[in-house]
Design a protein around this motif. Structure first.
Motif, short mmCIF file in Angstrom:
data_model
loop_
_atom_site.label_atom_id
_atom_site.label_comp_id
_atom_site.label_asym_id
_atom_site.label_seq_id
_atom_site.Cartn_x
_atom_site.Cartn_y
_atom_site.Cartn_z
N LYS A 287 54.33 -2.80 63.02
CA LYS A 287 55.06 -3.98 63.49
C LYS A 287 54.16 -5.03 64.13
CE LYS A 287 59.02 -0.99 64.52
NZ LYS A 287 59.90 -0.46 65.60
N GLY A 288 52.92 -4.66 64.43
CA GLY A 288 52.00 -5.60 65.06
C GLY A 288 50.59 -5.03 65.07
N GLU A 289 49.65 -5.81 65.53
CA GLU A 289 48.24 -5.43 65.47
C GLU A 289 47.87 -4.51 66.63
OE1 GLU A 289 43.85 -7.59 65.18
OE2 GLU A 289 45.69 -8.78 65.08
N LEU A 290 47.34 -3.35 66.28
CA LEU A 290 46.82 -2.39 67.25
C LEU A 290 45.45 -1.92 66.79
CD1 LEU A 290 49.91 -0.09 67.99
CD2 LEU A 290 48.92 -1.80 69.53
N ALA A 291 44.59 -1.52 67.73
CA ALA A 291 43.25 -1.02 67.40
C ALA A 291 43.21 0.49 67.62
CB ALA A 291 42.19 -1.71 68.26
N THR A 292 42.35 1.16 66.85
CA THR A 292 42.28 2.62 66.92
C THR A 292 41.88 3.11 68.31
OG1 THR A 292 41.64 2.64 64.59
CG2 THR A 292 41.24 4.65 65.85
N ASP A 293 41.02 2.36 69.00
CA ASP A 293 40.61 2.82 70.32
C ASP A 293 41.77 2.81 71.32
OD1 ASP A 293 40.74 0.08 70.50
OD2 ASP A 293 38.78 -0.18 71.42
N GLN A 294 42.83 2.05 71.03
CA GLN A 294 44.01 2.11 71.89
C GLN A 294 44.69 3.47 71.77
OE1 GLN A 294 45.36 -1.86 70.19
NE2 GLN A 294 46.28 -1.99 72.22
N LEU A 295 44.69 4.04 70.56
CA LEU A 295 45.24 5.39 70.40
C LEU A 295 44.42 6.40 71.19
CD1 LEU A 295 46.98 7.59 69.06
CD2 LEU A 295 45.40 7.52 67.12
N LEU A 296 43.10 6.31 71.13
CA LEU A 296 42.24 7.23 71.89
C LEU A 296 42.52 7.12 73.38
CD1 LEU A 296 38.86 6.71 70.00
CD2 LEU A 296 40.39 8.68 69.84
N GLN A 297 42.71 5.90 73.85
CA GLN A 297 43.01 5.71 75.26
C GLN A 297 44.36 6.35 75.62
OE1 GLN A 297 42.51 1.53 76.44
NE2 GLN A 297 41.01 1.33 74.80
N ALA A 298 45.34 6.20 74.73
CA ALA A 298 46.66 6.77 74.98
C ALA A 298 46.60 8.29 75.05
CB ALA A 298 47.65 6.33 73.90
N VAL A 299 45.83 8.92 74.13
CA VAL A 299 45.71 10.37 74.13
C VAL A 299 45.00 10.85 75.39
CG1 VAL A 299 44.72 12.35 72.91
CG2 VAL A 299 45.79 10.50 71.62
N TYR A 300 43.95 10.14 75.77
CA TYR A 300 43.21 10.51 76.99
C TYR A 300 44.12 10.41 78.22
CZ TYR A 300 40.02 10.03 80.94
OH TYR A 300 39.40 10.18 82.16
N LEU A 301 44.86 9.29 78.32
CA LEU A 301 45.75 9.12 79.47
C LEU A 301 46.84 10.18 79.50
CD1 LEU A 301 46.53 5.33 80.09
CD2 LEU A 301 45.48 6.97 81.65
N ALA A 302 47.40 10.47 78.33
CA ALA A 302 48.47 11.47 78.27
C ALA A 302 47.97 12.84 78.68
CB ALA A 302 49.06 11.52 76.85
#
Length: 329
Positions: A287-302
């Motif tokens: 639905k919009g522009e996201l970067a792969t490193d945002q996923l890595l950050q989300a997994v780390y935070l979770a």
């Protein structure tokens, strides 16, 4: 969820910073352990890039295009959306081939060819003009410092890795200006050429503070052509003359399998919630522009901040999975 808050916003001083977990691998900037990847020289690699380079996930096509550029001694123009690993590719090649630290030249609209080649301290030279007559080649050279491009073109026995980051942000003339240097494999330092009769040789500092580079008659000529990675986010088109002298590689957005491999490579054995976050990431990316490193950050935070509840994991993911498109919310 409140247990993960180091800064609590209460205004009361406390020692909660001691509870902060170890940083993600790609945000480690210093290590007490010496890091040496070059066969002959320590080029001062930062702590984080060997870790990130070793974890970089590359597909077969990218491997073939890197080798094409290496064989042909041509720059590799890498395009793709933000966060697909364009810049990281340069570090991965430098790490695997033991070519020392990457020479990075971040490009802006004000960047000129000379910025990348060298800097000259004319004021410092004038302040010590009385000493010039007794100067040695090393003394004359200390008024100069090679830029990342100039250092990459120095006569090293092994190729250096040069990352020209976001070349599409440059002034319209810079790509064509680069062609002359890449085609000839040399460049001139006019200030040294003018005194070549007195100082046929000068010793100049490189961009990474390694061993001094010998300059003869004001010219720097490469011995091993550098591995050059030019990255572009597609903000502009390039002239045909520039494109035909580059090897071109487009990196697509990674799919589910590659995302799993990326998460595993950077964060080890992922917690069960990683699969949920990958699905959430893919849904939002459609639905919009996201970067792969945002996923890595989300997994780390979770892993370190979220509780066991799915709502908690979704909450911390929302903190970093924000669209890069300015018109998205």
């Amino acid at each position: 969820m409140s247990d993960w808050l180091v800064y609590r916003g209460t205004g009361e001083p406390h020692d909660g910073i001691a509870d902060l977990p170890e940083p993600p691998p790609w945000r480690v900037f210093y290590t007490d352990e010496p890091t040496r990847f070059d066969r002959d020289h320590d080029y001062g690699l930062s702590a984080r890039w060997p870790l990130r380079a070793a974890a970089y996930q590359v597909d077969r096509h990218a491997v073939e295009m890197v080798n094409t550029a290496l064989y042909l001694r041509r720059p590799l123009l890498v395009t793709g959306d933000p966060g697909v690993g364009k810049s990281s590719l340069a570090y991965a090649v430098a790490h695997e081939l033991r070519l020392g630290s990457v020479l990075r030249w971040p490009i802006t609209s004000r960047s000129t060819l000379k910025d990348g080649l060298y800097r000259y301290d004319a004021i410092g030279r004038l302040e010590e003009v009385d000493k010039v007559s007794a100067a040695t080649p090393a003394d004359v050279g200390r008024y100069f410092r090679l830029g990342p491009l100039g250092t990459a073109m120095a006569p090293y026995s092994l190729p250096r890795v040069l990352l020209v980051d976001e070349i599409d942000k440059s002034d319209i003339d810079l790509p064509n200006d680069l062609l002359d240097v890449f085609e000839e494999g040399l460049f001139e330092i006019p200030e040294l050429s003018r005194v070549a009769d007195t100082f046929a040789h000068a010793e100049v500092r490189p961009a990474d503070d390694g061993a001094r580079v010998a300059v003869t008659a004001g010219r720097v000529r490469c011995r091993a052509f550098p591995f050059v990675v030019l990255t572009s986010n597609g903000e502009r088109d390039f002239p045909p003359a520039f494109l035909r002298r580059c090897v071109r590689l487009h990196l697509p957005a990674p799919g589910p399998d590659r995302l799993r491999a990326i998460v595993h490579a950077h964060l080890g054995e992922a917690a069960p919630h990683a699969e949920t976050l990958i699905s959430l990431f893919l849904e939002r990316r459609s639905k919009g522009e996201l970067a792969t490193d945002q996923l890595l950050q989300a997994v780390y935070l979770a892993r370190h901040a979220a509780g066991e509840a799915a709502a908690d994991r979704g909450h911390v993911a929302e903190l970093v999975l924000q669209y890069l498109n300015q018109d998205r919310r």
